[in-house]
Design a protein around this motif. Structure first.
Motif, PDB file in Angstrom:
ATOM      1  N   PRO A  21       0.804  -1.227   0.000  1.00  0.00           N
ATOM      2  CA  PRO A  21       0.000   0.000   0.000  1.00  0.00           C
ATOM      3  C   PRO A  21       0.840   1.280   0.000  1.00  0.00           C
ATOM      4  N   ARG A  22       2.027   1.202   0.551  1.00  0.00           N
ATOM      5  CA  ARG A  22       2.897   2.368   0.671  1.00  0.00           C
ATOM      6  C   ARG A  22       3.589   2.707  -0.649  1.00  0.00           C
ATOM      7  N   HIS A  23       3.874   1.697  -1.465  1.00  0.00           N
ATOM      8  CA  HIS A  23       4.679   1.923  -2.667  1.00  0.00           C
ATOM      9  C   HIS A  23       3.946   1.716  -3.984  1.00  0.00           C
ATOM     10  N   LEU A  24       2.787   1.076  -3.948  1.00  0.00           N
ATOM     11  CA  LEU A  24       1.999   0.864  -5.161  1.00  0.00           C
ATOM     12  C   LEU A  24       0.747   1.729  -5.118  1.00  0.00           C
ATOM     13  N   ASN A  25       0.310   2.147  -6.286  1.00  0.00           N
ATOM     14  CA  ASN A  25      -0.905   2.940  -6.407  1.00  0.00           C
ATOM     15  C   ASN A  25      -1.883   2.164  -7.289  1.00  0.00           C
ATOM     16  N   ARG A  26      -3.111   2.047  -6.844  1.00  0.00           N
ATOM     17  CA  ARG A  26      -4.124   1.258  -7.551  1.00  0.00           C
ATOM     18  C   ARG A  26      -4.240   1.654  -9.019  1.00  0.00           C
ATOM     19  N   ASN A  27      -4.472   2.933  -9.286  1.00  0.00           N
ATOM     20  CA  ASN A  27      -4.673   3.385 -10.666  1.00  0.00           C
ATOM     21  C   ASN A  27      -3.420   3.187 -11.518  1.00  0.00           C
ATOM     22  N   MET A  28      -2.268   3.423 -10.916  1.00  0.00           N
ATOM     23  CA  MET A  28      -1.017   3.241 -11.652  1.00  0.00           C
ATOM     24  C   MET A  28      -0.802   1.756 -11.947  1.00  0.00           C
ATOM     25  N   LEU A  29      -1.090   0.891 -10.991  1.00  0.00           N
ATOM     26  CA  LEU A  29      -0.942  -0.549 -11.218  1.00  0.00           C
ATOM     27  C   LEU A  29      -1.841  -1.008 -12.360  1.00  0.00           C
ATOM     28  N   LEU A  30      -3.084  -0.555 -12.359  1.00  0.00           N
ATOM     29  CA  LEU A  30      -4.006  -0.922 -13.439  1.00  0.00           C
ATOM     30  C   LEU A  30      -3.508  -0.415 -14.794  1.00  0.00           C
ATOM     31  N   HIS A  31      -2.969   0.788 -14.796  1.00  0.00           N
ATOM     32  CA  HIS A  31      -2.451   1.378 -16.030  1.00  0.00           C
ATOM     33  C   HIS A  31      -1.221   0.627 -16.542  1.00  0.00           C
ATOM     34  N   LEU A  32      -0.327   0.244 -15.633  1.00  0.00           N
ATOM     35  CA  LEU A  32       0.928  -0.399 -16.015  1.00  0.00           C
ATOM     36  C   LEU A  32       0.794  -1.899 -16.267  1.00  0.00           C
ATOM     37  N   TRP A  33      -0.274  -2.521 -15.751  1.00  0.00           N
ATOM     38  CA  TRP A  33      -0.379  -3.971 -15.770  1.00  0.00           C
ATOM     39  C   TRP A  33      -0.170  -4.633 -17.143  1.00  0.00           C
ATOM     40  N   PRO A  34      -0.700  -4.087 -18.244  1.00  0.00           N
ATOM     41  CA  PRO A  34      -0.510  -4.776 -19.533  1.00  0.00           C
ATOM     42  C   PRO A  34       0.960  -5.046 -19.868  1.00  0.00           C
ATOM     43  N   VAL A  35       1.840  -4.148 -19.518  1.00  0.00           N
ATOM     44  CA  VAL A  35       3.269  -4.360 -19.753  1.00  0.00           C
ATOM     45  C   VAL A  35       3.903  -5.039 -18.549  1.00  0.00           C
ATOM     46  N   LEU A  36       3.528  -4.612 -17.380  1.00  0.00           N
ATOM     47  CA  LEU A  36       4.107  -5.143 -16.149  1.00  0.00           C
ATOM     48  C   LEU A  36       3.935  -6.649 -16.034  1.00  0.00           C
ATOM     49  N   ARG A  37       2.804  -7.152 -16.479  1.00  0.00           N
ATOM     50  CA  ARG A  37       2.551  -8.600 -16.365  1.00  0.00           C
ATOM     51  C   ARG A  37       3.556  -9.425 -17.158  1.00  0.00           C
ATOM     52  N   THR A  38       4.184  -8.814 -18.168  1.00  0.00           N
ATOM     53  CA  THR A  38       5.205  -9.531 -18.929  1.00  0.00           C
ATOM     54  C   THR A  38       6.582  -9.407 -18.275  1.00  0.00           C
ATOM     55  N   LEU A  39       6.721  -8.496 -17.325  1.00  0.00           N
ATOM     56  CA  LEU A  39       8.009  -8.267 -16.672  1.00  0.00           C
ATOM     57  C   LEU A  39       8.153  -9.014 -15.351  1.00  0.00           C
ATOM     58  N   VAL A  40       7.037  -9.258 -14.699  1.00  0.00           N
ATOM     59  CA  VAL A  40       7.104  -9.994 -13.435  1.00  0.00           C
ATOM     60  C   VAL A  40       7.097 -11.483 -13.750  1.00  0.00           C
ATOM     61  N   GLY A  41       7.541 -12.270 -12.844  1.00  0.00           N
ATOM     62  CA  GLY A  41       7.528 -13.710 -13.053  1.00  0.00           C
ATOM     63  C   GLY A  41       6.109 -14.242 -13.183  1.00  0.00           C
ATOM     64  N   ARG A  42       5.995 -15.382 -13.826  1.00  0.00           N
ATOM     65  CA  ARG A  42       4.689 -16.001 -14.036  1.00  0.00           C
ATOM     66  C   ARG A  42       3.942 -16.224 -12.717  1.00  0.00           C
ATOM     67  N   THR A  43       4.645 -16.677 -11.710  1.00  0.00           N
ATOM     68  CA  THR A  43       4.004 -16.950 -10.424  1.00  0.00           C
ATOM     69  C   THR A  43       3.406 -15.682  -9.832  1.00  0.00           C
ATOM     70  N   VAL A  44       4.166 -14.600  -9.818  1.00  0.00           N
ATOM     71  CA  VAL A  44       3.672 -13.326  -9.278  1.00  0.00           C
ATOM     72  C   VAL A  44       2.447 -12.878 -10.070  1.00  0.00           C
ATOM     73  N   CYS A  45       2.534 -12.944 -11.376  1.00  0.00           N
ATOM     74  CA  CYS A  45       1.423 -12.537 -12.229  1.00  0.00           C
ATOM     75  C   CYS A  45       0.166 -13.353 -11.943  1.00  0.00           C
ATOM     76  N   TRP A  98      -1.487 -12.479  -8.567  1.00  0.00           N
ATOM     77  CA  TRP A  98      -2.188 -11.190  -8.585  1.00  0.00           C
ATOM     78  C   TRP A  98      -3.473 -11.271  -9.414  1.00  0.00           C
ATOM     79  N   VAL A  99      -3.425 -11.903 -10.574  1.00  0.00           N
ATOM     80  CA  VAL A  99      -4.619 -12.006 -11.424  1.00  0.00           C
ATOM     81  C   VAL A  99      -5.682 -12.872 -10.755  1.00  0.00           C
ATOM     82  N   ASP A 100      -5.271 -13.945 -10.093  1.00  0.00           N
ATOM     83  CA  ASP A 100      -6.235 -14.789  -9.374  1.00  0.00           C
ATOM     84  C   ASP A 100      -6.947 -14.000  -8.271  1.00  0.00           C
ATOM     85  N   ALA A 101      -6.193 -13.149  -7.579  1.00  0.00           N
ATOM     86  CA  ALA A 101      -6.766 -12.370  -6.473  1.00  0.00           C
ATOM     87  C   ALA A 101      -7.568 -11.169  -6.966  1.00  0.00           C
TER      88      ALA A 101
END
Length: 131
Positions: A89-113, A116-119
Motif C-alpha cells: 500500500p505504501r509503494h503501489l498505487n491502484r490506478n497506476m498498477l491498473l495502467h501499467l499492468w498490460p506491460v508489467l505482467r510480462t516483466l514480473v515472473g509467471r508466479t507473481v502474475c 495477482w490475477v487470481d486475487a
C-alpha cells in the motif's frame, strides 16, 4: 497471459516431480500472503521520487523517478517481487498498477502474475498499452 518464458520440462522421478510441485505451491503462497485485501488499499505515489527500503532494493537501485517510464516500471516490478504486505500500500498505487499492468505482467515472473490475477480479476482484463 502472465509472464513470458520457456516452460520447464521435468525429467525426474515421481518424488522429484512431487517436490517441484510442492516447491511451486510454497512459492505461490509466499506471494499470496503478501497481497492486500483490495486494490483500493494501494495509495502509493504517482509522481516524484519513490524510495525503496533496503529489504526491497537489496540488489540495486533504491530511488525511482516516477516521471520516467522505465524507472516507474522498475519500481513496480521490484515491489511486486520483493515487497512485504505492509510495503504494497505504501509503494503501489491502484490506478497506476491498473495502467501499467498490460506491460508489467510480462516483466514480473509467471508466479507473481498468476497470484495477482487470481486475487484481482480486474487485472486480467487490462489489455491496453501502458506508458
Amino acid at each position: 497471459m502472465c509472464g513470458q518464458g520457456s516452460r520447464r520440462v521435468l525429467v525426474s522421478t515421481a518424488d522429484g516431480a512431487r517436490a517441484d510441485t510442492e516447491a511451486l505451491a510454497l512459492y505461490r503462497e509466499k506471494f499470496r500472503r503478501r497481497l492486500p485485501e483490495s486494490l483500493d488499499e494501494l495509495h502509493g505515489p504517482t509522481q516524484g521520487v519513490g524510495d525503496l527500503p533496503l529489504h526491497m532494493a537489496w540488489s540495486g537501485m533504491a530511488s525511482y523517478d516516477m516521471s520516467k517510464s522505465r524507472q516507474r516500471m522498475g519500481l513496480y516490478r521490484t515491489v511486486l517481487h520483493e515487497g512485504l504486505r505492509d510495503d504494497l500500500p505504501r509503494h503501489l498505487n491502484r490506478n497506476m498498477l491498473l495502467h501499467l499492468w498490460p506491460v508489467l505482467r510480462t516483466l514480473v515472473g509467471r508466479t507473481v502474475c498468476v497470484v495477482w490475477v487470481d486475487a484481482f480479476p480486474q487485472l486480467s482484463s487490462r489489455t491496453r498499452s501502458a506508458a
